[in-house]
Design an enzyme around this catalytic site. Structure first.
Site, PDB file in Angstrom:
ATOM      1  N   TYR A  66     -24.363 -23.387   5.637  1.00 14.58           N
ATOM      2  CA  TYR A  66     -24.762 -22.166   6.322  1.00 14.58           C
ATOM      3  C   TYR A  66     -25.875 -21.408   5.613  1.00 14.58           C
ATOM      4  O   TYR A  66     -26.838 -20.990   6.247  1.00 14.58           O
ATOM      5  CB  TYR A  66     -23.559 -21.222   6.552  1.00 14.58           C
ATOM      6  CG  TYR A  66     -23.927 -20.026   7.403  1.00 14.58           C
ATOM      7  CD1 TYR A  66     -24.067 -20.155   8.779  1.00 14.58           C
ATOM      8  CD2 TYR A  66     -24.173 -18.777   6.837  1.00 14.58           C
ATOM      9  CE1 TYR A  66     -24.443 -19.073   9.561  1.00 14.58           C
ATOM     10  CE2 TYR A  66     -24.546 -17.686   7.613  1.00 14.58           C
ATOM     11  CZ  TYR A  66     -24.678 -17.845   8.978  1.00 14.58           C
ATOM     12  OH  TYR A  66     -25.055 -16.769   9.749  1.00 14.58           O
ATOM     13  N   ARG A  75     -23.681 -31.364   9.363  1.00 15.63           N
ATOM     14  CA  ARG A  75     -22.666 -30.308   9.419  1.00 15.63           C
ATOM     15  C   ARG A  75     -23.068 -29.086   8.614  1.00 15.63           C
ATOM     16  O   ARG A  75     -22.574 -27.981   8.885  1.00 15.63           O
ATOM     17  CB  ARG A  75     -21.322 -30.844   8.890  1.00 15.63           C
ATOM     18  CG  ARG A  75     -20.713 -31.927   9.748  1.00 15.63           C
ATOM     19  CD  ARG A  75     -19.278 -32.226   9.361  1.00 15.63           C
ATOM     20  NE  ARG A  75     -18.378 -31.205   9.844  1.00 15.63           N
ATOM     21  CZ  ARG A  75     -17.322 -31.417  10.625  1.00 15.63           C
ATOM     22  NH1 ARG A  75     -17.028 -32.638  11.021  1.00 15.63           N
ATOM     23  NH2 ARG A  75     -16.556 -30.435  11.005  1.00 15.63           N
ATOM     24  N   LYS A  77     -21.662 -38.958  -2.116  1.00 13.29           N
ATOM     25  CA  LYS A  77     -21.322 -39.382  -0.766  1.00 13.29           C
ATOM     26  C   LYS A  77     -22.489 -38.974   0.121  1.00 13.29           C
ATOM     27  O   LYS A  77     -22.754 -37.782   0.305  1.00 13.29           O
ATOM     28  CB  LYS A  77     -20.027 -38.714  -0.287  1.00 13.29           C
ATOM     29  CG  LYS A  77     -19.682 -39.021   1.181  1.00 13.29           C
ATOM     30  CD  LYS A  77     -18.439 -38.255   1.625  1.00 13.29           C
ATOM     31  CE  LYS A  77     -18.136 -38.520   3.094  1.00 13.29           C
ATOM     32  NZ  LYS A  77     -16.932 -37.762   3.570  1.00 13.29           N
ATOM     33  N   ILE A 100     -16.740 -43.738   1.978  1.00 12.75           N
ATOM     34  CA  ILE A 100     -15.718 -42.693   2.134  1.00 12.75           C
ATOM     35  C   ILE A 100     -15.531 -42.532   3.633  1.00 12.75           C
ATOM     36  O   ILE A 100     -16.367 -41.963   4.324  1.00 12.75           O
ATOM     37  CB  ILE A 100     -16.134 -41.396   1.439  1.00 12.75           C
ATOM     38  CG1 ILE A 100     -16.237 -41.646  -0.078  1.00 12.75           C
ATOM     39  CG2 ILE A 100     -15.120 -40.288   1.721  1.00 12.75           C
ATOM     40  CD1 ILE A 100     -16.681 -40.435  -0.891  1.00 12.75           C
TER      41      ILE A 100
END
Length: 293
Positions: free
Chosen positions: A107, A138, A161, A203
Site C-alpha cells: 500500500y 498484491r 519468494k 512456495i
C-alpha cells in the site's frame, strides 16, 4: 537450503470464523506425510491479513507444535510498518520458527531504497533466517533484482519468494549468481519453468490440495528432469489456474472444504467462493485425481 515444494498453508476456520486448530493439525500431518519440504505459516494463504496479532502468533506456535521438528516451519511476519514487522518476527522467533517470510510493504509503495532499509532493519533486529517475498500483484510494490542483490549481502537474509509470475524476472534473478541464496517461485503456474531455470523450489498454494504431486513435481524440476516434471505438472495445471479464479485463499479454502479436509470458514472481507466458479474448481480437482465426482 530448503529445496522442493514448500506449502503456503491455509489457516482453517470453522463456519463462524473461529480458528480450527484440530483441522490445522490434520493439515500439517498431511503435508509431512506427503513429503513437503517446509510449511509457510500465516502467509497470504494463511489469511495473515484477517488474524489478530495474538492469533497470528498462536497459529505459528501451533503449526510448529504439530510439525514436531519433522519439517521446517517458516512464519509469515511481513508488514507495511517496519516496527510491526520486527514485532511479528521476534514473536515468530520466540515461538520456535525456523525462519520468517517477509512480504514487501504493501500500500505505501516504498522506493527501492526504502525496501532495502526496511528489510535490513528487520534482519538486524531479529536473529532468524529471513526470506524476502515479492508479490507486486498484491502489494503494488515491485522489488527489483538489484535490490535483492544488495539484501543478499545481509547475513541472515537467506532467500526470496518471487511471485511476479514473469520468467524474464526469474532469469534475471538466477543470473545474479547469488551464492547460498535460495530462490523460490511464488507462482504455481510458472513454478516448473522457474525451477528448471535454476530456482530451488516453489512456495505453493496448489500444494495445499495436492501435496504429494507437488512434492514429486518440484523434486523432478529441481533435479533438472524436465520430462518427469512436465508429466506430473500436466495433471496440476488446472489447479494452478482454478485456485486463483478469485483472490487467494478463497478458492483453495473452498477446494479443501470440497475435499472434506476443512470446514467452509473464512473471514471478512473475504467471502466464500462464488458459485459461478464451483464447477471450474471441481473439474481441476478431478483432473488431479483428488475428487471423484
Amino acid at each position: 537450503m530448503i529445496t522442493g515444494s514448500l506449502v503456503a498453508l491455509v489457516t482453517p476456520m470453522k463456519a463462524d470464523g473461529a480458528i480450527d486448530f484440530e483441522a490445522l493439525e490434520r493439515l500439517v500431518e498431511r503435508q509431512v506425510l506427503a513429503g513437503t519440504a517446509a510449511i509457510i505459516s500465516v502467509g497470504t494463504s494463511g489469511e495473515s491479513s484477517t488474524l489478530t496479532v495474538a492469533e497470528h502468533t498462536d497459529v505459528i506456535r501451533r503449526t510448529i507444535d504439530a510439525a514436531g521438528g519433522r519439517v521446517q516451519v517458516i512464519a509469515g511476519t511481513g508488514a507495511n510498518n517496519t516496527d510491526e514487522a520486527i514485532h511479528l518476527t521476534k514473536a515468530a522467533a520466540a515461538a520456535g520458527a525456523d525462519g520468517a517470510l517477509l512480504v514487501t510493504p504493501y500500500y505505501n509503495k516504498p522506493p527501492q531504497e526504502g525496501l532495502f532499509q526496511h528489510f535490513t532493519k528487520v534482519a538486524e533486529a531479529v536473529d532468524l533466517p529471513q526470506y524476502l517475498y515479492n508479490v507486486p500483484g498484491r502489494t503494488a510494490c515491485d522489488m527489483l533484482p538489484s535490490t535483492v542483490e544488495r539484501l543478499a549481502e545481509v547475513p541472515n537474509i537467506v532467500g526470496l519468494k518471487e511471485a511476479k509470475g514473469d520468467l524474464d524476472r526469474v532469469r534475471d534473478l538466477v543470473a545474479l549468481g547469488l551464492p547460498d541464496f535460495a530462490l523460490y517461485s511464488g507462482d504455481d503456474a510458472t513454478a516448473r519453468a522457474s525451477m528448471l531455470a535454476g530456482f530451488h523450489g516453489d512456495i505453493s498454494v496448489t500444494a495445499n490440495v495436492a501435496p504429494e504431486q507437488m512434492a514429486r513435481m518440484c523434486k523432478a524440476a529441481v533435479a533438472g528432469d524436465a520430462e518427469e516434471a512436465a508429466t506430473i505438472d500436466a495433471d496440476l495445471a488446472g489447479l494452478h489456474r482454478a485456485l486463483f479464479v478469485e483472490a487467494n485463499p478463497i478458492p483453495v479454502k473452498w477446494a479443501l472444504a470440497e475435499m472434506g479436509l476443512i470446514e467452509r470458514g473464512i473471514r471478512l472481507p473475504l467471502v466464500e467462493l462464488d458459485e459461478w466458479h464451483h464447477e471450474d474448481v471441481r473439474a481441476a480437482l478431478r483432473m488431479a485425481g483428488l475428487l471423484e465426482n
